[in-house]
Motif scaffolding. Structure first.
Motif, mmCIF file in Angstrom:
data_model
loop_
_atom_site.group_PDB
_atom_site.id
_atom_site.type_symbol
_atom_site.label_atom_id
_atom_site.label_comp_id
_atom_site.label_asym_id
_atom_site.label_seq_id
_atom_site.Cartn_x
_atom_site.Cartn_y
_atom_site.Cartn_z
ATOM 1 N N TYR A 89 7.259 -0.200 12.743
ATOM 2 C CA TYR A 89 5.826 0.051 12.887
ATOM 3 C C TYR A 89 4.977 -0.628 11.827
ATOM 4 C CZ TYR A 89 7.834 3.521 15.972
ATOM 5 O OH TYR A 89 8.569 4.131 16.957
ATOM 6 N N ALA A 90 5.497 -1.680 11.213
ATOM 7 C CA ALA A 90 4.718 -2.438 10.220
ATOM 8 C C ALA A 90 5.093 -3.906 10.339
ATOM 9 C CB ALA A 90 5.003 -1.928 8.813
ATOM 10 N N SER A 91 4.146 -4.775 10.041
ATOM 11 C CA SER A 91 4.413 -6.211 10.118
ATOM 12 C C SER A 91 5.372 -6.633 9.016
ATOM 13 C CB SER A 91 3.105 -6.992 10.004
ATOM 14 O OG SER A 91 2.615 -6.930 8.679
ATOM 15 N N ASN A 92 6.089 -7.698 9.273
ATOM 16 C CA ASN A 92 7.014 -8.217 8.264
ATOM 17 C C ASN A 92 6.292 -8.654 6.992
ATOM 18 O OD1 ASN A 92 9.404 -7.682 9.681
ATOM 19 N ND2 ASN A 92 9.084 -9.479 10.946
ATOM 20 N N PRO A 93 5.133 -9.339 7.072
ATOM 21 C CA PRO A 93 4.411 -9.668 5.827
ATOM 22 C C PRO A 93 3.988 -8.414 5.048
ATOM 23 C CG PRO A 93 3.604 -11.031 7.613
ATOM 24 C CD PRO A 93 4.510 -10.003 8.232
ATOM 25 N N LYS A 94 3.582 -7.371 5.752
ATOM 26 C CA LYS A 94 3.171 -6.131 5.073
ATOM 27 C C LYS A 94 4.352 -5.490 4.359
ATOM 28 C CE LYS A 94 0.765 -1.778 5.853
ATOM 29 N NZ LYS A 94 -0.013 -0.974 6.813
ATOM 30 N N VAL A 95 5.503 -5.439 5.019
ATOM 31 C CA VAL A 95 6.705 -4.862 4.395
ATOM 32 C C VAL A 95 7.117 -5.691 3.180
ATOM 33 C CG1 VAL A 95 9.174 -4.371 4.729
ATOM 34 C CG2 VAL A 95 7.508 -3.747 6.503
ATOM 35 N N ALA A 96 7.131 -7.006 3.327
ATOM 36 C CA ALA A 96 7.521 -7.878 2.209
ATOM 37 C C ALA A 96 6.563 -7.709 1.032
ATOM 38 C CB ALA A 96 7.569 -9.334 2.665
#
Length: 151
Positions: A89-96
């Motif tokens: 439920y979160a974008s990969n850029p946001k998680v990174a």
């Protein structure tokens, strides 16, 4: 065997490539298992707590599987020190970016992220080495490897 409240050892061995090629991608090596537990505790359980469910794309890799994937023999996946994953439920850029700003890690790579394909493209590779982390941040895509994250 549970590595944390949300991650099991069995999911760290799961590989569709290993299944397809009939490669045994398990180990009873206590150092590898300890490394996986440290990595889950330091990075992936906090990611799960912050963003909700996480899909593990690749964690431990046997040498045979690693070579079948054409990865280097120096890959931290062989030692149980790296996991590729995505939060549902979160974008990969946001998680990174959250990992970069909040956690200790060895290497963080936003892999095969393509803004043209949307925020869910690619995956997040993160490694952890107990007591010896570089905090290196990279983005890799079809055009090469870049230092830092591409937003």
């Amino acid at each position: 065997m549970n590595l944390s409240k949300n991650f099991t050892l069995a999911e760290m061995f799961k590989s569709t490539t290993a299944d397809r090629l009939k490669i045994d991608n398990t180990t009873d090596n206590t150092v590898v298992i300890s490394n996986l537990k440290s990595l889950v505790d330091a990075v992936w359980q906090p990611v799960r707590d912050q963003f909700g469910p996480v899909v593990i794309n690749s964690a431990y890799r046997s040498l045979e599987l690693n070579r079948a994937l054409r990865s280097k023999d120096t890959s931290q996946h062989l030692l149980g020190q790296a996991i590729d994953g995505e939060a549902l439920y979160a974008s990969n850029p946001k998680v990174a970016a959250w990992i970069r700003d909040n956690l200790e890690f060895d290497q963080l790579i936003l892999e095969f992220y393509d803004p043209a394909k949307g925020p869910r493209s690619g995956w997040v590779h993160c490694s952890y080495v107990e007591g010896n982390n570089r905090n290196e941040v990279l983005t890799s895509n079809s055009n090469g490897i870049y230092y830092g994250l591409l937003d």
